[in-house]
Design a protein around this motif. Structure first.
Motif, PDB file in Angstrom:
ATOM      1  N   ASP A   1      29.295  30.600  47.116  1.00 14.42           N
ATOM      2  CA  ASP A   1      28.222  31.474  47.358  1.00 14.42           C
ATOM      3  C   ASP A   1      28.812  32.780  46.875  1.00 14.42           C
ATOM      4  O   ASP A   1      29.665  32.837  46.045  1.00 14.42           O
ATOM      5  N   ARG A   2      28.129  33.956  47.216  1.00 17.31           N
ATOM      6  CA  ARG A   2      28.540  35.293  47.001  1.00 17.31           C
ATOM      7  C   ARG A   2      29.971  35.523  47.509  1.00 17.31           C
ATOM      8  O   ARG A   2      30.588  36.573  47.037  1.00 17.31           O
ATOM      9  N   GLY A   3      30.457  34.888  48.427  1.00 15.78           N
ATOM     10  CA  GLY A   3      31.901  35.126  49.025  1.00 15.78           C
ATOM     11  C   GLY A   3      33.088  34.136  48.315  1.00 15.78           C
ATOM     12  O   GLY A   3      34.086  34.386  48.634  1.00 15.78           O
ATOM     13  N   ALA A   4      32.543  33.412  47.271  1.00 15.73           N
ATOM     14  CA  ALA A   4      33.906  32.878  46.742  1.00 15.73           C
ATOM     15  C   ALA A   4      34.700  33.522  45.971  1.00 15.73           C
ATOM     16  O   ALA A   4      34.416  34.526  45.330  1.00 15.73           O
ATOM     17  N   ASN A   5      36.048  33.200  46.226  1.00 15.15           N
ATOM     18  CA  ASN A   5      37.077  33.915  45.542  1.00 15.15           C
ATOM     19  C   ASN A   5      37.579  33.249  44.475  1.00 15.15           C
ATOM     20  O   ASN A   5      37.518  31.863  44.095  1.00 15.15           O
ATOM     21  N   MET A   6      37.984  34.093  43.417  1.00 13.57           N
ATOM     22  CA  MET A   6      38.414  33.330  42.265  1.00 13.57           C
ATOM     23  C   MET A   6      37.662  32.421  41.500  1.00 13.57           C
ATOM     24  O   MET A   6      37.947  31.384  40.681  1.00 13.57           O
ATOM     25  N   SER A   7      36.500  32.751  41.244  1.00 15.25           N
ATOM     26  CA  SER A   7      35.283  31.812  41.287  1.00 15.25           C
ATOM     27  C   SER A   7      34.734  32.462  39.800  1.00 15.25           C
ATOM     28  O   SER A   7      34.395  33.490  39.770  1.00 15.25           O
ATOM     29  N   PHE A   8      34.887  31.629  38.650  1.00 17.17           N
ATOM     30  CA  PHE A   8      34.344  32.444  37.432  1.00 17.17           C
ATOM     31  C   PHE A   8      32.954  32.821  37.757  1.00 17.17           C
ATOM     32  O   PHE A   8      32.580  33.485  37.240  1.00 17.17           O
ATOM     33  N   ARG A   9      31.862  31.598  38.169  1.00 12.04           N
ATOM     34  CA  ARG A   9      30.657  32.111  38.384  1.00 12.04           C
ATOM     35  C   ARG A   9      30.401  33.192  39.158  1.00 12.04           C
ATOM     36  O   ARG A   9      29.569  33.841  38.678  1.00 12.04           O
ATOM     37  N   ASN A  10      31.117  33.287  40.301  1.00 12.09           N
ATOM     38  CA  ASN A  10      30.804  34.461  41.143  1.00 12.09           C
ATOM     39  C   ASN A  10      31.325  35.603  40.607  1.00 12.09           C
ATOM     40  O   ASN A  10      30.345  36.838  40.680  1.00 12.09           O
ATOM     41  N   THR A  11      32.429  35.641  39.869  1.00 15.72           N
ATOM     42  CA  THR A  11      32.693  36.943  39.312  1.00 15.72           C
ATOM     43  C   THR A  11      31.649  37.409  38.087  1.00 15.72           C
ATOM     44  O   THR A  11      31.348  38.525  38.032  1.00 15.72           O
ATOM     45  N   LEU A  12      31.528  36.453  37.259  1.00 20.87           N
ATOM     46  CA  LEU A  12      30.293  36.761  36.105  1.00 20.87           C
ATOM     47  C   LEU A  12      29.055  37.339  36.771  1.00 20.87           C
ATOM     48  O   LEU A  12      28.441  38.289  36.207  1.00 20.87           O
ATOM     49  N   GLU A  13      28.725  36.564  38.028  1.00 20.25           N
ATOM     50  CA  GLU A  13      27.383  37.058  38.332  1.00 20.25           C
ATOM     51  C   GLU A  13      27.357  38.571  39.006  1.00 20.25           C
ATOM     52  O   GLU A  13      26.474  39.124  39.138  1.00 20.25           O
ATOM     53  N   GLY A  14      28.508  38.806  39.335  1.00 16.77           N
ATOM     54  CA  GLY A  14      28.676  40.210  39.662  1.00 16.77           C
ATOM     55  C   GLY A  14      28.986  40.494  41.344  1.00 16.77           C
ATOM     56  O   GLY A  14      29.226  41.537  41.583  1.00 16.77           O
ATOM     57  N   PHE A  15      29.439  39.312  41.958  1.00 19.45           N
ATOM     58  CA  PHE A  15      29.758  39.526  43.464  1.00 19.45           C
ATOM     59  C   PHE A  15      31.504  39.545  43.519  1.00 19.45           C
ATOM     60  O   PHE A  15      31.658  39.541  44.565  1.00 19.45           O
ATOM     61  N   GLY A  16      32.069  38.964  42.619  1.00 18.89           N
ATOM     62  CA  GLY A  16      33.551  38.841  42.681  1.00 18.89           C
ATOM     63  C   GLY A  16      34.050  39.995  41.960  1.00 18.89           C
ATOM     64  O   GLY A  16      33.396  40.446  40.906  1.00 18.89           O
ATOM     65  N   ASP A  17      35.045  40.579  42.344  1.00 22.88           N
ATOM     66  CA  ASP A  17      35.738  41.889  41.567  1.00 22.88           C
ATOM     67  C   ASP A  17      36.202  41.176  40.318  1.00 22.88           C
ATOM     68  O   ASP A  17      37.068  40.509  40.273  1.00 22.88           O
ATOM     69  N   PRO A  18      36.111  41.842  39.351  1.00 21.14           N
ATOM     70  CA  PRO A  18      36.384  41.620  38.071  1.00 21.14           C
ATOM     71  C   PRO A  18      37.981  41.960  37.752  1.00 21.14           C
ATOM     72  O   PRO A  18      38.450  41.686  36.389  1.00 21.14           O
ATOM     73  N   GLN A  19      38.673  42.469  38.641  1.00 17.25           N
ATOM     74  CA  GLN A  19      40.052  42.743  38.596  1.00 17.25           C
ATOM     75  C   GLN A  19      40.811  41.900  39.355  1.00 17.25           C
ATOM     76  O   GLN A  19      42.130  41.728  39.129  1.00 17.25           O
ATOM     77  N   THR A  20      40.386  41.590  40.548  1.00 16.99           N
ATOM     78  CA  THR A  20      41.047  40.879  41.517  1.00 16.99           C
ATOM     79  C   THR A  20      40.528  39.308  41.735  1.00 16.99           C
ATOM     80  O   THR A  20      41.228  38.449  42.174  1.00 16.99           O
ATOM     81  N   GLY A  21      39.073  39.232  41.313  1.00 17.76           N
ATOM     82  CA  GLY A  21      38.730  37.771  41.579  1.00 17.76           C
ATOM     83  C   GLY A  21      38.122  37.666  43.028  1.00 17.76           C
ATOM     84  O   GLY A  21      37.652  36.461  43.377  1.00 17.76           O
ATOM     85  N   LEU A  22      38.315  38.377  43.812  1.00 15.80           N
ATOM     86  CA  LEU A  22      37.934  38.395  45.279  1.00 15.80           C
ATOM     87  C   LEU A  22      36.411  38.637  45.517  1.00 15.80           C
ATOM     88  O   LEU A  22      35.907  39.439  45.177  1.00 15.80           O
ATOM     89  N   GLY A  23      35.552  37.539  46.226  1.00 14.92           N
ATOM     90  CA  GLY A  23      34.245  37.673  46.414  1.00 14.92           C
ATOM     91  C   GLY A  23      33.863  38.812  47.235  1.00 14.92           C
ATOM     92  O   GLY A  23      34.825  39.706  48.221  1.00 14.92           O
ATOM     93  N   ASN A  24      32.694  38.894  47.652  1.00 18.20           N
ATOM     94  CA  ASN A  24      31.759  39.901  48.516  1.00 18.20           C
ATOM     95  C   ASN A  24      32.256  41.368  48.142  1.00 18.20           C
ATOM     96  O   ASN A  24      32.852  41.988  48.917  1.00 18.20           O
ATOM     97  N   SER A  25      32.521  41.563  46.878  1.00 12.18           N
ATOM     98  CA  SER A  25      33.025  42.649  46.443  1.00 12.18           C
ATOM     99  C   SER A  25      32.175  44.120  46.824  1.00 12.18           C
ATOM    100  O   SER A  25      30.927  43.874  46.939  1.00 12.18           O
ATOM    101  N   SER A  26      32.786  45.269  46.942  1.00 15.37           N
ATOM    102  CA  SER A  26      31.921  46.411  47.685  1.00 15.37           C
ATOM    103  C   SER A  26      31.179  46.826  46.476  1.00 15.37           C
ATOM    104  O   SER A  26      30.426  47.705  46.695  1.00 15.37           O
TER     105      SER A  26
END
Length: 547
Positions: free
Chosen positions: A337-362
């Motif tokens: 979901d939006r909290g997924a870490n190091m997830s390609f889908r979640n990062t591309l969707e915009g909820f993962g940090d595109p520099q660290t890969g951590l989900g639920n980005s601020s």
């Protein structure tokens, strides 16, 4: 249980892209709804699903029984659950390369009367289109906006409000707005009964692994509808490569519409899109009333790129961020979901940090960043498809998905079979598509679906592709060049003939003698391009003073 209403449906709060409940017009009748059967006849032979011609047959719908994730703790409250069983439990199942709600169409990538012509289409950078192609793109978009869909209607009430099919509630909309409505319907809040009583933590096409396959199917169907509407089988959706962009490069009157000089949140009157009216963008109003969007017009298309909340989105995505996202080896992880870490889908969707890969980005990034940046209709969660930029944006997002699939070649097991948010398990039928599609079936390369992206071609193909718009422009002017060449040739022949005729007639005349011809065009004795100190007149016309 959350009873909250989404006060603000902008991507700065929640980010997803909506869809519509596309109901074939021939299945929106009281008879079809009561029978719970959507098996229209194919016009080619008059039989349901083209069964007499072997195109397909009417079959019971099979839905998966794998458990969903905990995000949506209800059952039997929402029409989208176990799609499409609330409306229909029998639909057409097509055979071979046939597709469509009546098996009248071809599978993606196939053409011809018998759907046996396999052909690869190319989606191109919008800035690499020829002038004629840019004009055609805008014209096709506007035609779709102005033409009532002949195939589909949209639902304006729930199945319960339709009294279990006895009172059909559907509306005619344009071919373009069918897709706007789809986008709204797939991501709307769940109505729990009564004004303002909604569940917000649900989305059948976002916030989970189906985000990329669902939008892939959405674009393919949109492309297919434009081809049917215009008869142009070569049409493809162009993409906007927004990496490192400093602003909205496509926001010009020649493309998606410039900014109005009178109101920066509106489009320039020089753009055809300034006359467009949006629908289903006031989702909070519908939730407050506990009802679905009624598909009525809600005002002009709005856009104010760059004047967004920079605490949510700092800037448009960079090439480095896209590359980091592509480097992530797992399609999805954890609770997917939006909290997924190091997830390609979640990062591309915009909820993962595109520099660290951590989900639920601020901060919102990647796909979501574009929506926030546009600061208008595109930023409305359930109304974003009203803006035609949506198509160009998601085509580029799809191309990044395609790059990842080619780079990592994931096994089908990377896509979760169970415990994903509702609507996202691999076997789930995508809401609200009819014909039916399963999520897993689009976890494959675009080449298997009949299309390619121009910037992913090999070097030789890219070179040929880069020359294409110039050659097309040349095709437009070559008749004039040919005419000019013919006129020049005729003039030269006429002149030569006149000189020869004169020479024969006046052969003995002194004025035609060679020396006289030389004298006629000879320069005076003074040589003004050679420096000398003879006279002031000569000095005034030499290279030094001329320069």
């Amino acid at each position: 249980m959350s009873l909250a209403v989404r006060d603000s449906f902008i991507y700065s709060v929640l980010c997803f892209v909506p869809s519509y409940q596309q109901i074939p017009r021939r299945c929106a009748t009281q008879e079809a709804l009561r029978a719970k059967e959507c098996c229209p006849s194919w016009e080619g032979d008059g039989s349901p699903c083209g069964a007499s011609s072997g195109r397909g047959f009417c079959k019971d719908v099979e839905v998966p029984d794998q458990p969903d994730g905990p995000q949506y703790p209800f059952s039997g409250l929402d029409d989208r659950e176990k799609w499409p069983l609330v409306f229909y439990n029998r639909t057409c199942q097509c055979t071979g390369n046939f597709m469509g709600f009546s098996c009248a169409d071809c599978k993606f990538g196939y053409f011809g009367v018998n759907c046996n012509e396999k052909r690869e289409s190319i989606r191109r950078n919008v800035f690499h289109l020829s002038r004629a192609e840019r004009i055609r793109l805008v014209s096709y978009l506007n035609l779709a906006k102005q033409t009532t869909s002949s195939d589909y209607v949209v639902a304006t009430g729930t199945y319960q409000e339709m009294e279990n099919g006895s009172n059909p509630m559907f509306a005619d909309v344009s071919s373009y707005d069918v897709f706007v409505w789809m986008h709204y319907y797939v991501s709307r809040n769940a109505l729990l009964g009564g004004p303002g009583n909604v569940w917000t933590d649900v989305d059948f096409a976002h916030w989970g692994p189906a985000f990329l396959p669902w939008h892939r199917v959405y674009l393919l169907h949109w492309e297919h509808e434009i081809r049917k509407l215009t008869g142009d089988m070569s049409f493809t959706i162009p993409y906007w490569d927004w990496r490192d962009a400093q602003g909205c490069d496509v926001c010009t009157d020649e493309l998606m519409g410039g900014r109005s000089p009178q109101d920066p949140s509106l489009l320039s009157p020089g753009s055809v899109f300034s006359s467009w009216r949006v629908l289903c963008s006031r989702a909070a109003d519908y939730d407050d009333r506990g009802m679905l969007c009624d598909a009525g017009g809600e005002g002009p298309l709005r856009r104010n790129p760059g004047n967004h909340n920079r605490n949510v989105v700092e800037r448009l995505p960079t090439s480095a961020e896209v590359e980091f996202t592509l480097s992530l080896i797992n399609y999805d992880t954890g609770a997917v979901d939006r909290g997924a870490n190091m997830s390609f889908r979640n990062t591309l969707e915009g909820f993962g940090d595109p520099q660290t890969g951590l989900g639920n980005s601020s901060h919102m990034s990647m796909h979501a960043a574009l929506h926030v940046f546009m600061n208008g209709s595109m930023s409305s969660v359930q109304g974003s498809a009203n803006d035609p930029i949506f198509l160009l944006h998601h085509a580029f997002v799809d191309s990044i998905y395609e790059q990842w699939l080619r780079r990592h070649r994931p096994s089908p097991s990377q896509y979760p079979d169970s415990d994903a948010p509702i609507g996202h398990n691999s076997e789930y039928h995508m809401v609200p598509f009819l014909p039916l599609h399963r999520n897993r079936d689009f976890f494959i390369s675009s080449k298997d679906l009949g299309y390619e992206y121009s910037y992913l071609l090999d070097a030789n193909q890219r070179l040929a592709e880069s020359m294409r718009p110039y050659l097309e422009e040349l095709q437009d002017v070559w008749p004039w060049l040919l005419l000019a060449g013919l006129c020049g040739g005729i003039a030269a022949v006429t002149t030569a003939a006149a000189v020869l005729t004169a020479k024969r007639r006046y052969g003995g005349s002194s004025w035609l003698r060679v020396n006289k011809w030389k004298d006629l065009f000879a320069l005076p004795e003074r040589e003004p391009l050679i420096c000398s100190g003879d006279t002031e007149e000569t000095k005034a016309r030499n290279y030094n003073t001329t320069i």
